[in-house]
Design an enzyme around this catalytic site. Structure first.
Site, short mmCIF file in Angstrom:
data_model
loop_
_atom_site.label_atom_id
_atom_site.label_comp_id
_atom_site.label_asym_id
_atom_site.label_seq_id
_atom_site.Cartn_x
_atom_site.Cartn_y
_atom_site.Cartn_z
N SER A 69 0.83 -1.21 0.00
CA SER A 69 0.00 0.00 0.00
C SER A 69 0.86 1.25 0.00
O SER A 69 0.65 2.18 -0.78
CB SER A 69 -0.92 0.00 1.23
OG SER A 69 -1.82 -1.08 1.17
N TYR A 73 -13.18 -2.22 -2.91
CA TYR A 73 -14.31 -1.41 -3.41
C TYR A 73 -15.64 -2.01 -2.97
O TYR A 73 -16.39 -1.38 -2.24
CB TYR A 73 -14.28 -1.23 -4.93
CG TYR A 73 -15.35 -0.26 -5.42
CD1 TYR A 73 -15.16 1.11 -5.30
CD2 TYR A 73 -16.55 -0.72 -5.96
CE1 TYR A 73 -16.14 2.00 -5.70
CE2 TYR A 73 -17.54 0.17 -6.38
CZ TYR A 73 -17.33 1.52 -6.25
OH TYR A 73 -18.30 2.40 -6.65
N TYR A 81 -3.25 -10.49 2.97
CA TYR A 81 -3.12 -9.11 3.42
C TYR A 81 -4.50 -8.63 3.82
O TYR A 81 -5.38 -8.49 2.97
CB TYR A 81 -2.53 -8.27 2.28
CG TYR A 81 -2.27 -6.80 2.58
CD1 TYR A 81 -2.39 -6.27 3.87
CD2 TYR A 81 -1.89 -5.94 1.55
CE1 TYR A 81 -2.15 -4.93 4.11
CE2 TYR A 81 -1.64 -4.60 1.78
CZ TYR A 81 -1.77 -4.10 3.06
OH TYR A 81 -1.52 -2.76 3.30
N LYS A 84 -0.36 -10.39 6.69
CA LYS A 84 -0.17 -9.06 7.27
C LYS A 84 -1.55 -8.58 7.70
O LYS A 84 -2.46 -8.47 6.88
CB LYS A 84 0.43 -8.09 6.26
CG LYS A 84 0.54 -6.67 6.81
CD LYS A 84 1.04 -5.67 5.78
CE LYS A 84 1.08 -4.27 6.38
NZ LYS A 84 1.50 -3.23 5.41
#
Length: 300
Positions: free
Chosen positions: A44, A107, A133, A162
């Site tokens: 990110s 989204y 993730y 993560k």
């Protein structure tokens, strides 16, 4: 304690908005020399969402060859199109990445079965280790401990996660539920301040961004954990706690982290991909003040 601190590294761009391969090499060297256990590219904070497939592959090539197994290398292969995600994941593995890290589609708020199906397709078609993730603030939904356990039971190549969640109790539940059955499953926190809590709970550390500009503090923290040095861990915890203010200086933290890196001596242009803007003069002053208060004057 089994503890690692992986840096989710920023991506350097040139003035035209293209990936600056030479600048990224300098950043990788800065982190390696700073003692980091590993580097995650195209996460990110690495602005994966604004980089073309072609440039992602060039950056993977550069990172694999330059890092050259000196530290662990993970690659974020997040793509909204499933086949692109699989293609990029296999490309990274074939080139020599240690594992890929995949966020689920964002989204739309996806139901349980859709998330399971997505990761089933990824795990079945990627020829190497995959880390999940979880970032509910960005995807709109959560990967629960039970969902993760369901995936790990089916796929030997899903090897870790993560967990970027602001409540450590969520990560602790993953540790207790998944590692009880699969002790080698890697559980990383996504927030810097949770590093100690994570490893003391039986997790593996964190993949967190402050280490981009203070790798010496993050690596000292990880070393202290591996040495079971609680006094040193407490010292590092307090430094990290004070530095967490960096995330509140701007509404978007990526330009702030990049500016902090420049102010501590990392040589690159701190521009971001559109629509993100560089840190303002006011923000630069706040960053400088925070670094001064914490007696961080440059690369150590």
């Amino acid at each position: 304690m089994n503890a690692k601190w992986i840096t989710p590294v920023v991506t350097a761009f040139d003035a035209e908005g293209h990936v600056d391969l030479e600048a990224n090499k300098r950043i990788y060297e800065h982190l390696i020399q700073g003692g980091m256990d590993g580097i995650l590219i195209l996460g990110s904070i690495g602005e994966f969402f604004a980089i073309s497939m072609e440039e992602k592959k060039k950056l993977i090539d550069t990172a694999v060859s330059y890092i050259d197994k000196r530290v662990t290398l993970y690659v974020g292969t997040n793509c909204m199109i499933l086949k692109d995600c699989i293609e990029l994941s296999n490309y990274a593995i074939e080139k020599g990445a240690d594992a890929v890290m995949v966020i689920s589609p964002y989204y739309f708020n996806l139901p349980h079965d859709s998330v399971i199906n997505f990761y089933d397709q990824v795990a079945d078609n990627v020829n190497g280790p995959v880390l999940l993730y979880n970032f509910p603030d960005r995807t709109g939904y959560d990967l629960s401990a039970q969902l993760i356990l369901e995936l790990v039971r089916k796929h030997k190549n899903i090897v870790g996660i993560k967990d970027t969640v602001g409540t450590m109790g969520h990560t602790r539940e993953i540790i207790q539920v998944v590692k009880k059955e699969f002790p080698d499953f890697q559980v990383y926190s996504g927030f810097d301040e949770f590093f100690a809590h994570n490893v003391l709970s039986g997790g593996n550390g964190c993949v967190a961004g402050i280490s981009n500009f203070v790798p010496q503090i993050a690596s000292a923290f990880a070393n202290a954990a591996r040495e079971d040095n609680l006094v040193k861990m407490a010292e590092c915890q307090q430094k990290i706690d004070s530095l967490m203010e960096i995330y509140s200086i701007g509404e978007q933290f990526i330009p702030i982290i990049k500016e902090a890196m420049v102010q501590t001596g990392v040589e690159f242009n701190p521009v971001c991909a559109q629509p993100l803007l560089c840190a303002t003069e006011e923000q630069k002053a706040k960053i400088a003040n925070l670094l001064k208060l914490q007696e961080i004057t440059g690369i150590l």
